[in-house]
Design a protein around this motif. Structure first.
Motif, short mmCIF file in Angstrom:
data_model
loop_
_atom_site.label_atom_id
_atom_site.label_comp_id
_atom_site.label_asym_id
_atom_site.label_seq_id
_atom_site.Cartn_x
_atom_site.Cartn_y
_atom_site.Cartn_z
N GLY A 192 0.78 -1.24 0.00
CA GLY A 192 0.00 0.00 0.00
C GLY A 192 0.81 1.29 0.00
N LEU A 193 2.11 1.21 -0.30
CA LEU A 193 2.90 2.45 -0.43
C LEU A 193 2.76 2.93 -1.87
CD1 LEU A 193 6.20 1.51 1.47
CD2 LEU A 193 3.97 2.12 2.38
N VAL A 194 2.44 4.21 -2.06
CA VAL A 194 2.11 4.66 -3.41
C VAL A 194 3.06 5.69 -3.98
CG1 VAL A 194 -0.34 4.11 -3.27
CG2 VAL A 194 0.47 6.30 -2.38
N GLU A 195 3.78 6.41 -3.11
CA GLU A 195 4.59 7.52 -3.63
C GLU A 195 6.08 7.22 -3.61
OE1 GLU A 195 3.57 11.43 -2.29
OE2 GLU A 195 5.39 12.30 -3.13
N MET A 196 6.66 7.12 -4.82
CA MET A 196 8.09 6.91 -4.98
C MET A 196 8.75 8.19 -5.48
SD MET A 196 9.97 4.32 -7.70
CE MET A 196 10.00 2.79 -6.76
N ARG A 197 9.90 8.52 -4.89
CA ARG A 197 10.68 9.65 -5.40
C ARG A 197 12.08 9.13 -5.75
NH1 ARG A 197 8.85 14.62 -1.30
NH2 ARG A 197 6.61 14.29 -1.64
N LEU A 198 12.62 9.64 -6.83
CA LEU A 198 13.93 9.20 -7.29
C LEU A 198 14.88 10.39 -7.29
CD1 LEU A 198 12.68 7.13 -10.37
CD2 LEU A 198 13.45 6.22 -8.16
N VAL A 199 16.00 10.23 -6.61
CA VAL A 199 17.02 11.27 -6.60
C VAL A 199 18.15 10.83 -7.54
CG1 VAL A 199 18.68 12.55 -5.20
CG2 VAL A 199 16.46 11.90 -4.23
N ALA A 200 18.29 11.55 -8.65
CA ALA A 200 19.42 11.35 -9.57
C ALA A 200 19.72 9.87 -9.85
CB ALA A 200 20.67 12.03 -9.00
N PRO A 201 18.76 9.15 -10.45
CA PRO A 201 19.04 7.74 -10.78
C PRO A 201 20.23 7.67 -11.75
CG PRO A 201 16.75 8.33 -11.30
CD PRO A 201 17.45 9.59 -10.94
N ARG A 202 21.12 6.74 -11.53
CA ARG A 202 22.38 6.70 -12.27
C ARG A 202 22.19 6.69 -13.77
NH1 ARG A 202 25.90 1.35 -11.91
NH2 ARG A 202 24.27 0.73 -13.39
N ASP A 203 21.20 5.90 -14.22
CA ASP A 203 21.04 5.72 -15.67
C ASP A 203 19.91 6.56 -16.25
OD1 ASP A 203 23.11 3.91 -15.43
OD2 ASP A 203 21.75 2.20 -15.18
N GLY A 204 19.49 7.60 -15.53
CA GLY A 204 18.42 8.45 -16.02
C GLY A 204 17.05 7.85 -15.74
N TRP A 205 16.02 8.64 -16.09
CA TRP A 205 14.64 8.21 -15.82
C TRP A 205 13.69 8.91 -16.78
CZ3 TRP A 205 12.96 4.19 -13.34
CH2 TRP A 205 11.60 4.10 -13.06
N PRO A 206 12.67 8.20 -17.31
CA PRO A 206 12.40 6.76 -17.14
C PRO A 206 13.44 5.89 -17.83
CG PRO A 206 10.74 7.82 -18.55
CD PRO A 206 11.69 8.88 -18.15
N LYS A 207 13.53 4.66 -17.39
CA LYS A 207 14.58 3.78 -17.86
C LYS A 207 13.99 2.39 -18.15
CE LYS A 207 18.78 2.25 -18.52
NZ LYS A 207 19.43 2.58 -19.78
N LYS A 208 14.36 1.87 -19.29
CA LYS A 208 13.88 0.55 -19.71
C LYS A 208 14.26 -0.53 -18.66
CE LYS A 208 14.42 -2.43 -23.66
NZ LYS A 208 15.27 -2.73 -24.81
N GLY A 209 13.37 -1.46 -18.43
CA GLY A 209 13.68 -2.55 -17.51
C GLY A 209 12.94 -2.42 -16.20
N ALA A 210 12.67 -1.16 -15.83
CA ALA A 210 11.99 -0.95 -14.54
C ALA A 210 10.57 -1.51 -14.57
CB ALA A 210 11.97 0.54 -14.20
N ARG A 211 9.89 -1.23 -15.68
CA ARG A 211 8.49 -1.61 -15.77
C ARG A 211 8.30 -3.13 -15.70
NH1 ARG A 211 3.58 0.89 -17.77
NH2 ARG A 211 4.73 2.82 -17.54
N GLN A 212 9.16 -3.83 -16.44
CA GLN A 212 9.02 -5.30 -16.43
C GLN A 212 9.28 -5.87 -15.04
OE1 GLN A 212 11.51 -7.57 -19.10
NE2 GLN A 212 10.45 -9.45 -18.46
N ALA A 213 10.32 -5.33 -14.38
CA ALA A 213 10.67 -5.84 -13.06
C ALA A 213 9.60 -5.52 -12.02
CB ALA A 213 12.01 -5.26 -12.62
N SER A 214 8.73 -4.55 -12.32
CA SER A 214 7.71 -4.18 -11.34
C SER A 214 6.56 -5.16 -11.32
CB SER A 214 7.18 -2.78 -11.65
OG SER A 214 6.22 -2.82 -12.71
N SER A 215 6.52 -6.09 -12.29
CA SER A 215 5.48 -7.13 -12.32
C SER A 215 4.08 -6.56 -12.16
CB SER A 215 5.73 -8.17 -11.22
OG SER A 215 6.93 -8.85 -11.47
N GLY A 216 3.84 -5.42 -12.80
CA GLY A 216 2.48 -4.90 -12.77
C GLY A 216 2.29 -3.69 -11.87
N ALA A 217 3.34 -3.30 -11.15
CA ALA A 217 3.21 -2.13 -10.27
C ALA A 217 3.58 -0.86 -11.02
CB ALA A 217 4.08 -2.30 -9.03
#
Lengths: 248, 248
Positions: A28-53
């Motif tokens: 039930g946690l809904v708010e994610m914040r990203l500080v300077a992700p190394r490879d930029g954002w949005p980034k390919k691979g994140a969506r698949q790994a989220s398994s629907g989140a």
């Protein structure tokens, strides 16, 4: 019920960001914040790994500095496995969840900082926090995966706000057996066992019978259970008698 | 302190097996059993994903059936998110950890079954269990990653046997300030503030001073804190006087 904001500081792998999103949604946690992700954002691979989140990822906010990312919050927790000599209060995950919930009830929003996979938070990041979260882990192997750290905080928070009960309960397909039916079952089985001299020798008959009944009592049988067991015994009796008939 | 055996039933991805090993080692679980892993065993990719928890993988035992894998155990728990109509007791992860620990204290060993990533345990696997473990998760998103399910069981078990405290504590670099030093600090600062008419108007002086002291009391200052703050105030006073001197 205001869940804490999850702040990933300089995360390295898009896959881990995705797995964090999944762990967040589980609890039930809904708010994610990203500080300077190394490879930029949005980034390919994140969506698949989220398994629907994906909704967590789609709504993630991007910041250049940790200071910017915590600006609108009222309380900040920093996750770290190492003491930083900064003399801040240290909470286990369950204590952190309780603190977050206390703050939420007073109208305050809390955020939790998670450091990069390899190094963890910098001392400057930790200096922005009001308190530290550190997980009870085996001293033999303390390195926790990023998404698993997020999971533990989310788990404890959800456990607190939801009551922590298992989400399913055994469905009773049949009501519990009345004592009348249980005792009638015992009488029947014992009569059949007596007929084949199971309770032997005679001076031990009483205690053997008591032990025998107590085994069944431990089952907390339903009406259906009693019928099933009575049928099974009757079949054994009938089969044996049938065999004997054939042998005779 | 006998940790439960972790039994992965028909796991699909070597990477997940590796991540389970890591989660196990984080919380002192040492024995992994594998039932018919889809891609065979040992399998490339598991070791790297374990991030150093190779000893768990090296000692993992391979079985053809779930029945074989539980043969020497005394109690079996099955993790599942769905009610199976099998009328078994259902535990949350913390309750399961307590059960495992109770059994261990009586000399019994427990194992926990985790199903394949996509489908979870079959009904036949669940039928081998004495009880069910189900995690309190958000009903909006109940799908938990395999390694994270292992992590939650391990976490609750370790929390129970270790006492669950955060593994680090703030090191006090300096002893708490004596009240004498605190009060002398207040006297000094208030003298300087009086000199610049900070506590104004005069009829509010007492309450302003009390509020001012209470802010500092909340800090639970150390000796070092008091010295640092006194030095900071002295610098401000000296700098201001220096400025004034230059202006004059």
């Amino acid at each position: 019920m205001t869940p804490p904001v999850v702040i990933l500081v300089r995360p390295q792998l898009a896959e881990n960001i995705g797995m964090c999103a999944r762990a967040m949604m589980n609890f039930g946690l809904v708010e994610m914040r990203l500080v300077a992700p190394r490879d930029g954002w949005p980034k390919k691979g994140a969506r698949q790994a989220s398994s629907g989140a994906a909704s967590v990822l789609d709504n993630a906010k991007l910041f250049e500095t940790t200071r910017d990312a915590v600006a609108d919050l009222h309380y900040v927790l920093a996750t770290t496995a190492r003491e930083r000599g900064q003399m801040k209060p240290v909470f286990a995950a369950d204590e952190a969840a309780a603190k977050v919930q206390d703050l939420a009830q007073g109208g305050s929003r809390a955020g939790i900082l998670f450091g990069p996979e390899r190094m963890g938070l910098s001392n400057d990041d930790v200096a922005l926090a009001d308190a530290i979260v550190s997980f009870p882990v085996s001293p033999a192997f303390t390195s926790i995966n990023l998404a698993q750290a997020v999971l533990l905080v989310g788990y404890e928070w959800w456990k607190l706000v939801s009551g922590g009960k298992a989400p399913i309960a055994p469905t009773r397909s049949s009501p519990p057996a009345t004592r009348e039916h249980m005792l009638a079952f015992f009488d029947y089985v014992e009569k059949e066992l007596d007929a084949v001299s199971f309770f032997y020798p005679p001076e031990k008959r009483d205690i053997m019978m008591r032990n025998f009944r107590n085994i069944w009592h431990r089952l907390e049988m339903t009406e259906q259970d009693v019928q099933t067991m009575r049928g099974a015994v009757a079949s054994l009796v009938g089969g044996r008698q049938g065999t004997r008939t054939r042998r005779d």
